[in-house]
Design a protein around this motif. Structure first.
Motif, mmCIF file in Angstrom:
data_model
loop_
_atom_site.group_PDB
_atom_site.id
_atom_site.type_symbol
_atom_site.label_atom_id
_atom_site.label_comp_id
_atom_site.label_asym_id
_atom_site.label_seq_id
_atom_site.Cartn_x
_atom_site.Cartn_y
_atom_site.Cartn_z
ATOM 1 N N VAL A 44 2.801 4.470 3.468
ATOM 2 C CA VAL A 44 1.959 3.635 2.591
ATOM 3 C C VAL A 44 2.385 2.171 2.719
ATOM 4 C CG1 VAL A 44 1.069 3.306 0.251
ATOM 5 C CG2 VAL A 44 1.644 5.581 1.045
ATOM 6 N N LYS A 45 2.056 1.603 3.864
ATOM 7 C CA LYS A 45 2.368 0.203 4.163
ATOM 8 C C LYS A 45 1.154 -0.406 4.829
ATOM 9 C CE LYS A 45 7.337 0.480 4.889
ATOM 10 N NZ LYS A 45 8.404 0.635 5.869
ATOM 11 N N GLY A 46 1.107 -1.751 4.831
ATOM 12 C CA GLY A 46 0.032 -2.434 5.552
ATOM 13 C C GLY A 46 -1.327 -1.917 5.141
ATOM 14 N N ARG A 47 -2.124 -1.524 6.132
ATOM 15 C CA ARG A 47 -3.479 -1.026 5.825
ATOM 16 C C ARG A 47 -3.463 0.162 4.882
ATOM 17 N NH1 ARG A 47 -7.747 -1.677 9.768
ATOM 18 N NH2 ARG A 47 -8.459 0.386 9.167
ATOM 19 N N ASN A 48 -2.474 1.037 5.053
ATOM 20 C CA ASN A 48 -2.442 2.243 4.207
ATOM 21 C C ASN A 48 -2.036 1.933 2.765
ATOM 22 O OD1 ASN A 48 -3.251 3.856 6.316
ATOM 23 N ND2 ASN A 48 -1.146 4.227 6.996
ATOM 24 N N HIS A 250 -12.737 7.800 6.459
ATOM 25 C CA HIS A 250 -13.469 6.995 5.474
ATOM 26 C C HIS A 250 -12.644 5.770 5.073
ATOM 27 C CE1 HIS A 250 -15.947 5.913 2.082
ATOM 28 N NE2 HIS A 250 -15.016 6.219 1.211
ATOM 29 N N HIS A 251 -11.375 5.992 4.768
ATOM 30 C CA HIS A 251 -10.492 4.891 4.379
ATOM 31 C C HIS A 251 -10.415 3.851 5.503
ATOM 32 C CE1 HIS A 251 -6.422 3.000 4.220
ATOM 33 N NE2 HIS A 251 -6.751 2.830 2.955
ATOM 34 N N GLY A 252 -10.283 4.307 6.726
ATOM 35 C CA GLY A 252 -10.192 3.373 7.857
ATOM 36 C C GLY A 252 -11.417 2.479 7.952
ATOM 37 N N ALA A 253 -12.591 3.077 7.793
ATOM 38 C CA ALA A 253 -13.831 2.297 7.885
ATOM 39 C C ALA A 253 -13.931 1.310 6.725
ATOM 40 C CB ALA A 253 -15.038 3.246 7.884
ATOM 41 N N ILE A 255 -11.449 -0.060 5.015
ATOM 42 C CA ILE A 255 -10.481 -1.162 5.147
ATOM 43 C C ILE A 255 -10.895 -2.105 6.278
ATOM 44 C CG2 ILE A 255 -8.050 -1.753 5.568
ATOM 45 C CD1 ILE A 255 -8.725 -0.424 2.808
ATOM 46 N N ASP A 256 -11.432 -1.574 7.368
ATOM 47 C CA ASP A 256 -11.955 -2.452 8.436
ATOM 48 C C ASP A 256 -12.947 -3.451 7.849
ATOM 49 O OD1 ASP A 256 -10.513 -1.286 10.446
ATOM 50 O OD2 ASP A 256 -12.188 -0.070 11.223
ATOM 51 N N ARG A 257 -13.840 -2.917 7.035
ATOM 52 C CA ARG A 257 -14.900 -3.769 6.497
ATOM 53 C C ARG A 257 -14.331 -4.763 5.483
ATOM 54 N NH1 ARG A 257 -20.193 -0.801 4.328
ATOM 55 N NH2 ARG A 257 -18.623 0.035 2.942
ATOM 56 N N GLN A 258 -13.386 -4.303 4.662
ATOM 57 C CA GLN A 258 -12.813 -5.219 3.676
ATOM 58 C C GLN A 258 -12.050 -6.356 4.358
ATOM 59 O OE1 GLN A 258 -10.219 -3.855 0.231
ATOM 60 N NE2 GLN A 258 -11.985 -4.874 -0.683
ATOM 61 N N ILE A 280 -2.224 -7.270 7.991
ATOM 62 C CA ILE A 280 -1.932 -7.376 6.574
ATOM 63 C C ILE A 280 -0.427 -7.403 6.393
ATOM 64 C CG2 ILE A 280 -2.128 -6.240 4.347
ATOM 65 C CD1 ILE A 280 -4.470 -4.710 5.443
ATOM 66 N N LYS A 281 0.059 -8.342 5.650
ATOM 67 C CA LYS A 281 1.424 -8.227 5.123
ATOM 68 C C LYS A 281 1.203 -7.603 3.755
ATOM 69 C CE LYS A 281 5.440 -11.195 4.498
ATOM 70 N NZ LYS A 281 5.817 -12.612 4.397
#
Ligand code: NI
Length: 284
Positions: A44-48, A250-253, A255-258, A280-281
């Motif tokens: 649970v870091k960065g994008r996650n 779903h989460h990946g898509a 976050i890409d968009r955000q 992302i930091k």
């Protein structure tokens, strides 16, 4: 445990931009969530660590928890999206800090009717680098500057371009399971963790369904209470199970968009430094 806010608490939020401490969960429940986080901390870091409630059922349950959402409804009404969530973790002795900023500066939302529930999973004290706020600063947007500093947990080192009077600063001290609710325009920041314990909180961003994303790129959010009569956001999906492949995709898509929305917003404001670290930091 009653979590609907009293009229005095609502008035405090309207006047000061923050209300705290509020008991959201028993300490034992907060400790259980902390344990689950510890088991996933490397992941649970960065994008996650952006909207992890779309990846884990126990975080989906937390962003929907009536003990939190009842209090938010007292401030923002009955139709609510969760627009974001994120762990803010500072290991013991960590030099990381967060400069003074207003979240509304960077999020591209149409309204300041956005509140953050910051739920403490470990003691958040002055020594451990609790969030600090300047009550009453939620009434106006001020200019920000990007100051890029590796010890700053904010991705671009964004900081208010006005002087903060140290005498006006309030420490948001929280015990495990307690939360604060703060306004999207409130000046806030935090100092390094000088204690021997990790300081970990989970921040959840809520807004009424009437809010719009100003970016031409369509945004998404998770409906956690009531109805969406506005259609301003695509509806995100809760995970079927922890890290279910559909949830991960779903989460990946999402976050890409955000990231595209936030990047486009920074470009539009002429704020994007090409030397900025990629990815992302932490963002806020
Ligand atoms: Ni922030």
């Amino acid at each position: 445990m009653s979590t609907t806010l009293s009229s005095f608490q609502v008035e405090t939020y309207r006047r000061q931009g923050i209300v705290h401490p509020l008991r959201a969960l028993p300490a034992a429940e907060a400790e259980a969530i902390h344990g689950r986080y510890r088991a996933q901390a490397d992941f649970v870091k960065g994008r996650n660590n952006q909207k992890p409630h779309l990846l884990f059922t126990w975080l989906d349950a937390l962003v929907r928890d009536p003990r939190i959402v009842d209090a938010v409804e007292s401030l923002l009404g009955p139709d609510l999206f969760c627009w974001g969530s994120q762990f803010f973790a500072k290991p013991a002795g960590d030099a990381a800090y967060v400069s003074w900023h207003q979240d509304a500066t960077y999020w591209g939302l149409s309204s300041p009717d956005v509140a953050t529930a910051w739920v403490a999973l470990t003691p958040s004290t002055r020594e451990s680098g609790c969030m600090q706020v300047v009550p009453g600063t939620h009434l106006a947007q001020v200019p920000h500057e990007d100051k890029f500093d590796d010890a700053n947990l904010l991705s671009r080192g964004q900081e208010v371009a006005v002087r903060v009077d140290p005498a006006s600063v309030v420490d948001v001290v929280l015990q495990p399971g307690e939360m604060s609710l703060h306004h999207v325009l409130l000046f806030h920041g935090s100092e390094p963790n000088r204690s021997s314990l990790p300081r970990i909180g989970f921040a959840i961003r809520y807004m009424p369904t009437r809010v719009r994303q100003l970016s031409p790129i369509r945004d998404s959010a998770l409906l956690v209470r009531g109805h969406d009569a506005h259609g301003n956001f695509d509806h995100e999906q809760s995970p079927q199970s922890d890290l279910h492949p559909d949830a991960v995709a779903h989460h990946g898509a999402v976050i890409d968009r955000q990231l595209r929305i936030l990047y486009a917003g920074a470009q539009a404001r002429g704020k994007l430094n090409p030397a900025a670290r990629p990815g992302i930091k932490e963002t806020t």
